[in-house]
Design a protein around this motif. Structure first.
Motif, PDB file in Angstrom:
ATOM      1  N   GLU A 282      -5.253  76.919  25.750  1.00  0.00           N
ATOM      2  CA  GLU A 282      -3.911  77.115  26.299  1.00  0.00           C
ATOM      3  C   GLU A 282      -3.996  76.991  27.811  1.00  0.00           C
ATOM      4  O   GLU A 282      -5.017  77.277  28.413  1.00  0.00           O
ATOM      5  N   SER A 283      -2.894  76.573  28.428  1.00  0.00           N
ATOM      6  CA  SER A 283      -2.893  76.354  29.869  1.00  0.00           C
ATOM      7  C   SER A 283      -2.117  77.428  30.604  1.00  0.00           C
ATOM      8  O   SER A 283      -1.111  77.933  30.102  1.00  0.00           O
TER       9      SER A 283
ATOM     10  N   ASP B  73       6.871  64.574  34.942  1.00  0.00           N
ATOM     11  CA  ASP B  73       6.787  65.394  33.729  1.00  0.00           C
ATOM     12  C   ASP B  73       7.050  66.851  34.097  1.00  0.00           C
ATOM     13  O   ASP B  73       6.307  67.758  33.734  1.00  0.00           O
TER      14      ASP B  73
ATOM     15  N   ARG C  10       9.037  69.099  33.250  1.00  0.00           N
ATOM     16  CA  ARG C  10       9.278  70.120  32.223  1.00  0.00           C
ATOM     17  C   ARG C  10       8.077  71.046  32.093  1.00  0.00           C
ATOM     18  O   ARG C  10       8.214  72.262  31.984  1.00  0.00           O
ATOM     19  N   HIS C  11       6.863  70.465  32.125  1.00  0.00           N
ATOM     20  CA  HIS C  11       5.650  71.270  31.990  1.00  0.00           C
ATOM     21  C   HIS C  11       5.448  72.191  33.192  1.00  0.00           C
ATOM     22  O   HIS C  11       4.989  73.322  33.043  1.00  0.00           O
ATOM     23  N   ASP C  12       5.802  71.711  34.372  1.00  0.00           N
ATOM     24  CA  ASP C  12       5.677  72.540  35.572  1.00  0.00           C
ATOM     25  C   ASP C  12       6.627  73.733  35.501  1.00  0.00           C
ATOM     26  O   ASP C  12       6.246  74.862  35.825  1.00  0.00           O
TER      27      ASP C  12
ATOM     28  N   GLU D 260       7.872  75.055  32.773  1.00  0.00           N
ATOM     29  CA  GLU D 260       7.382  75.954  31.721  1.00  0.00           C
ATOM     30  C   GLU D 260       6.242  76.825  32.245  1.00  0.00           C
ATOM     31  O   GLU D 260       6.195  78.020  31.970  1.00  0.00           O
ATOM     32  N   ALA D 261       5.326  76.234  32.997  1.00  0.00           N
ATOM     33  CA  ALA D 261       4.187  76.985  33.533  1.00  0.00           C
ATOM     34  C   ALA D 261       4.658  78.073  34.495  1.00  0.00           C
ATOM     35  O   ALA D 261       4.065  79.154  34.553  1.00  0.00           O
TER      36      ALA D 261
END
Length: 181
Positions: free
Chosen positions: A10-11, A78, A80-82, A84-85
């Motif tokens: 997991e990140s 991208d 969305r991932h940033d 979310e993080a």
């Protein structure tokens, strides 16, 4: 990102970098993950326990970034991932994502293009040869956006400009065509 949880699969956020329209650093901070780090991924992330000595608490970094983004257009790759993080959201109409830009997808056979590939192909710049630098990634993303801003503006206008209604042609125009038959 660094790995957390069993096996580090997991990140979790470990660094956040923000640049302005001209690529000047606005914010760059290591972030202390809330979870115990089980894989630093240093070869890819560029982050090691050494950098955590100067890291901000996640909540502090999250608050700082939220304040910086409030009311602004967010450019990212991208993104969305940033978000979310960071456990943040941003209005979709205020996001310009280089990974979703139609003009860039041709460099990835219609799929989501890698930032590294776009940098090499469109800017003749090599990035991510070793460990990632989130600051370098942010600068390259902004440069890609700036060089193609007019295309992003047209795409955004087509997506978010309200359609005409009422007497100027909305449902009345359809009714007029039916009556002529």
């Amino acid at each position: 990102m660094v790995g957390v949880g069993p096996g580090g699969y997991e990140s979790a956020l470990a660094r956040v970098s923000i640049v302005d329209f001209h690529g000047r650093q606005v914010y760059d901070s290591y972030v202390r993950p809330r979870e115990r780090v089980t894989d630093w991924r240093t070869a890819v992330s560029g982050v090691s326990p050494k950098e955590m000595r100067f890291a901000r608490d996640f909540a502090e970094a999250q608050k700082d970034v939220a304040e910086l983004l409030d009311g602004r257009i967010l450019i990212g790759h991208d993104v969305r991932h940033d978000l979310e993080a960071l456990k943040l959201s941003h209005p979709p109409r205020d996001v310009r994502d280089t990974s979703k830009h139609g003009g860039f997808k041709r460099h990835a056979n219609g799929r989501k293009p890698a930032l590294r590939i776009l940098a090499q192909t469109l800017l003749n710049v090599d990035i991510q040869g070793g460990a990632h630098s989130s600051l370098e990634d942010a600068r390259v993303t902004m440069l890609l956006f700036r060089k193609n801003k007019s295309e992003f503006d047209v795409d955004h206008a087509n997506r978010y400009t309200p359609k005409p209604t009422g007497a100027s042609g909305g449902s009345h125009a359809k009714k007029a065509k039916k009556k002529k038959r």
